[in-house]
Design a protein around this motif. Structure first.
Motif, PDB file in Angstrom:
ATOM      1  N   UNK A 148       0.788  -1.256   0.034  1.00  0.00           N
ATOM      2  CA  UNK A 148       0.150   0.025   0.099  1.00  0.00           C
ATOM      3  C   UNK A 148       0.927   1.057  -0.088  1.00  0.00           C
ATOM      4  N   UNK A 149       1.898   1.252   0.791  1.00  0.00           N
ATOM      5  CA  UNK A 149       2.880   2.365   0.908  1.00  0.00           C
ATOM      6  C   UNK A 149       3.581   2.513  -0.291  1.00  0.00           C
ATOM      7  N   UNK A 150       4.268   1.556  -1.062  1.00  0.00           N
ATOM      8  CA  UNK A 150       4.948   1.657  -2.401  1.00  0.00           C
ATOM      9  C   UNK A 150       3.926   2.006  -3.348  1.00  0.00           C
ATOM     10  N   UNK A 151       2.866   1.665  -3.382  1.00  0.00           N
ATOM     11  CA  UNK A 151       1.644   1.913  -4.744  1.00  0.00           C
ATOM     12  C   UNK A 151       1.379   3.583  -4.507  1.00  0.00           C
ATOM     13  N   UNK A 152       1.120   3.803  -3.262  1.00  0.00           N
ATOM     14  CA  UNK A 152       0.806   5.196  -2.991  1.00  0.00           C
ATOM     15  C   UNK A 152       1.827   6.235  -3.536  1.00  0.00           C
ATOM     16  N   UNK A 153       3.214   5.833  -3.306  1.00  0.00           N
ATOM     17  CA  UNK A 153       4.254   6.773  -3.767  1.00  0.00           C
ATOM     18  C   UNK A 153       4.796   6.474  -5.412  1.00  0.00           C
ATOM     19  N   UNK A 154       4.133   5.641  -6.039  1.00  0.00           N
ATOM     20  CA  UNK A 154       4.262   5.553  -7.429  1.00  0.00           C
ATOM     21  C   UNK A 154       4.695   4.477  -7.885  1.00  0.00           C
ATOM     22  N   UNK A 155       4.784   3.410  -7.195  1.00  0.00           N
ATOM     23  CA  UNK A 155       5.256   1.950  -7.803  1.00  0.00           C
ATOM     24  C   UNK A 155       4.349   1.310  -8.450  1.00  0.00           C
ATOM     25  N   UNK A 156       4.402   0.842  -9.771  1.00  0.00           N
ATOM     26  CA  UNK A 156       3.370   0.181 -10.563  1.00  0.00           C
ATOM     27  C   UNK A 156       2.589  -0.886  -9.739  1.00  0.00           C
TER      28      UNK A 156
END
Length: 423
Positions: free
Chosen positions: A184-192
């Motif tokens: 969730x954190x990684x997607x929130x900051x732009x990861x695909x």
């Protein structure tokens, strides 16, 4: 399947859960009938380099051309079905992804931390959550010297993140997040999002299981502020002032607070500092625990000790954030406390030790949760499934992907609960 595992092993002077996870995964895959080979570098080897060689290490962090050449040649010769990347810092670098592209071999990567969006990978600065670099240029990390409290040491890490971000996102077929909270954190900051799968770590059968009420409360991990060690010390002092909980606190591990912990424990009957345990000692210490405590202040991506406790039939007391909220069912397999809150941690420690019957019920429930979600059989099946998905995606829809395993995912050991009437 034929898999090549790529990993830069962490320094052995500090215990590394990541090293342990990699080793266990390799053993699991080999036990499942797969051919697994290693492409490694070891941080321990830096000490043996010449002065010039040591000075050159920071230059290799963003990109190591020699590694690209060596790995690409090996991939062309051996033609594995897949490359599984773990840690590439500091000696491998993201050049391993270019090698995979050069040889036409699909790559997957396990994300053990937050290095894709944060140079030190912790999402912490000055004792608090920090996302200043997430989704943007990592200049704040350099300004604050976030890696090893050094601006100079942070520069190569920040440069590596900045120049290789898109390479990671385009060069990896599947990223394995070890918790939904991390994803969730990684997607929130732009990861695909489409390339990020949740694949929890598995834990091997411990070989030692709790048989009785337990002898101590156990903290097992790095002795550092971010792990909540001072928070735990304060909470234990409050419990001691109120008469204690009837069992001592055992702390096992190493880290920057070792001297402080040693001095705090000296001369006390209710606290013991045990030093650094080997794996067999860890298993025995967990099996003799009333509960395992994990009061981390950091947004942990997983929380291995909570699952290791569950495997042994021991409940956990853990901070209610990050991966722990997925690993500990509050009031069922353990207790979750308010992160960073001494009173909340104190209350949970008192509750987990006050009622032996309820404690055992939680331990049995934790063991059942382990069998369902974190056992070797489950871990192998999920890993194979993700590998096939990555291979199929690389080949354009499944052509050439290895067939699914027939029957069970692998040998499954008998349930401790079944053998011991629920214990």
């Amino acid at each position: 399947m034929h898999v090549l595992v790529v990993h830069n092993r962490y320094n052995t002077t500090q215990p590394s859960g990541e090293n342990r996870v990699v080793d266990q995964e390799v053993e699991l895959l080999r036990g499942g009938g797969h051919r697994v080979e290693l492409f490694e570098r070891r941080s321990d080897d830096i000490a043996a380099r010449s002065l010039l060689g040591k000075a050159a290490v920071p230059l290799l962090v963003p990109w190591n051309p020699a590694v690209r050449t060596e790995l690409a040649a090996r991939l062309r010769t051996e033609r594995p079905d897949l490359v599984h990347v773990h840690n590439v810092f500091p000696l491998l670098s993201p050049s391993v992804l270019a090698a995979c592209a050069d040889a036409g071999v699909p790559a997957v990567a396990t994300l053990h931390n937050y290095t894709q969006i944060c140079p030190p990978g912790t999402l912490r600065r000055d004792g608090r959550l920090c996302t200043d670099c997430a989704g943007s240029a990592p200049l704040p990390a350099v300004r604050h010297g976030c890696y090893r409290d050094s601006r100079l040491a942070t520069v190569p890490v920040a440069v590596g993140l900045s120049v290789n971000r898109r390479r990671w996102w385009s060069g990896v077929e599947r990223f394995f997040c070890i918790s939904a909270a991390q994803r969730e954190v990684l997607v929130r900051y732009g990861m695909p999002a489409g390339r990020l799968a949740v694949k929890h770590n598995f834990v091997p059968e411990p070989g030692a299981y709790r048989e009785r009420d337990g002898e101590h409360v156990l903290y097992l991990g790095r002795l550092a502020e971010a792990k909540g060690v001072r928070l735990l010390m304060n909470a234990w002092d409050q419990l001691a002032a109120d008469g204690g909980v009837g069992v001592p606190l055992v702390l096992a591990g190493a880290g920057p607070l070792e001297g402080e912990v040693t001095a705090w424990a000296a001369g006390r009957d209710d606290v013991r500092y045990a030093g650094l345990y080997d794996p067999a000692q860890c298993a025995q210490a967990i099996a003799r625990s009333v509960a395992v405590v994990a009061p981390s202040l950091s947004l942990e991506t997983f929380g291995l000790v909570a699952v290791e406790a569950a495997a042994a039939g021991v409940p956990a007391v853990a901070a209610a954030h990050g991966g722990f909220v997925e690993l500990v069912d509050d009031g069922v397999t353990g207790l979750l406390h308010k992160p960073g809150d001494t009173a909340s941690l104190t209350s949970c420690l008192r509750r987990i030790t006050a009622d032996p019957v309820r404690n055992h019920e939680m331990g049995w429930a934790a063991r059942r949760r382990y069998e369902r979600d974190f056992s070797p059989a489950v871990g192998l099946q999920r890993l194979e499934d993700e590998y096939r998905t990555a291979i199929a995606g690389h080949s354009g829809g499944g052509h050439g992907a290895p067939p699914a395993r027939k029957g069970n995912a692998g040998p499954r050991r008998g349930s401790r609960a079944g053998r011991d009437g629920g214990k």
